[in-house]
Design an enzyme around this catalytic site. Sequence first.
Site, PDB file in Angstrom:
ATOM      1  N   GLY A 244      91.455  67.515  69.101  1.00 14.21           N
ATOM      2  CA  GLY A 244      92.016  67.795  70.437  1.00 14.21           C
ATOM      3  C   GLY A 244      90.259  68.085  70.693  1.00 14.21           C
TER       4      GLY A 244
ATOM      5  N   GLN B 127      84.666  73.765  75.312  1.00 16.45           N
ATOM      6  CA  GLN B 127      84.177  73.344  74.109  1.00 16.45           C
ATOM      7  C   GLN B 127      82.852  72.834  73.845  1.00 16.45           C
ATOM      8  OE1 GLN B 127      87.906  72.729  71.537  1.00 16.45           O
ATOM      9  NE2 GLN B 127      86.796  73.541  70.112  1.00 16.45           N
TER      10      GLN B 127
ATOM     11  N   CYS C 120      89.235  74.596  64.205  1.00 13.97           N
ATOM     12  CA  CYS C 120      88.836  74.357  65.442  1.00 13.97           C
ATOM     13  C   CYS C 120      87.464  73.904  65.617  1.00 13.97           C
ATOM     14  CB  CYS C 120      89.201  75.751  65.865  1.00 13.97           C
ATOM     15  SG  CYS C 120      88.066  75.324  67.898  1.00 13.97           S
ATOM     16  N   LEU C 121      87.358  73.017  66.522  1.00 15.04           N
ATOM     17  CA  LEU C 121      85.549  72.323  65.825  1.00 15.04           C
ATOM     18  C   LEU C 121      84.504  73.407  66.632  1.00 15.04           C
ATOM     19  CD1 LEU C 121      86.199  68.839  67.337  1.00 15.04           C
ATOM     20  CD2 LEU C 121      85.955  69.319  64.978  1.00 15.04           C
TER      21      LEU C 121
ATOM     22  N   HIS D 123      96.863  75.014  71.035  1.00 12.24           N
ATOM     23  CA  HIS D 123      96.192  75.454  70.484  1.00 12.24           C
ATOM     24  C   HIS D 123      94.840  74.892  71.804  1.00 12.24           C
ATOM     25  CE1 HIS D 123      92.230  75.284  67.237  1.00 12.24           C
ATOM     26  NE2 HIS D 123      92.501  75.206  67.978  1.00 12.24           N
ATOM     27  N   GLU D 124      95.033  73.574  72.109  1.00  8.58           N
ATOM     28  CA  GLU D 124      94.149  73.000  72.912  1.00  8.58           C
ATOM     29  C   GLU D 124      94.329  74.077  74.666  1.00  8.58           C
ATOM     30  OE1 GLU D 124      91.759  71.643  72.234  1.00  8.58           O
ATOM     31  OE2 GLU D 124      92.538  71.392  70.076  1.00  8.58           O
TER      32      GLU D 124
ATOM     33  N   HIS E  43      92.723  77.696  74.197  1.00  8.06           N
ATOM     34  CA  HIS E  43      91.327  77.734  75.119  1.00  8.06           C
ATOM     35  C   HIS E  43      91.160  77.401  76.581  1.00  8.06           C
ATOM     36  CE1 HIS E  43      89.022  76.175  71.145  1.00  8.06           C
ATOM     37  NE2 HIS E  43      89.910  75.841  70.917  1.00  8.06           N
TER      38      HIS E  43
HETATM   39 NI    NI Z   1      90.223  74.366  69.344  1.00  3.40          NI
END
Ligand code: NI
Length: 166
Positions: A46, A51, A89-90, A131-132, A135
Amino acid sequence: MALRQIRTEGDPVLAKKCRPVDKMTLRLKILVEDMFETMYDAYGVGLAAPQVGVLRRIAVIDVDGEHPYCFVNPEIIEMSGEQTGDEGCLSVPGKTGTVTRPERVKVRAYDINMKPFELEAEGLLARACCHEFDHLDGVLYVSKVEGPLRDVQPYEEIEEEEETEE
Ligand code: NI
């Protein structure tokens, strides 16, 4: 399509609340394509627009490599149950931590053509949605972690190893 730079923890853009999309534009469609490409390139499941430095309510998710979803202005309208598991998380490379999320969520969003849709998700997909979408409100999973953050091998290193092996 192009890869975008993934912002990492500490970048102020990750702590901001994103604005809704009122009109789909070519620019935003290209953003979505780039977000998918950037997510797959980084072995993520995701990615949210902040991000890659864009403060718009857009997220992409593909938890099994076969079902890509683009969510524009997503809202979780129902949730039930509970699941406790590890998340990464990236934007927080090399780390993982345990987070409790709902087991099932019902999402209302718009697709890339601003057509409204609803999705009932469970398990990993439900977790990814939570999660996304966090953000988009400037919330990172690290603020919800139970216990310590643990180290994992960042994907860049895994890639380097794979290249060395070839
Ligand atoms: Ni993330």
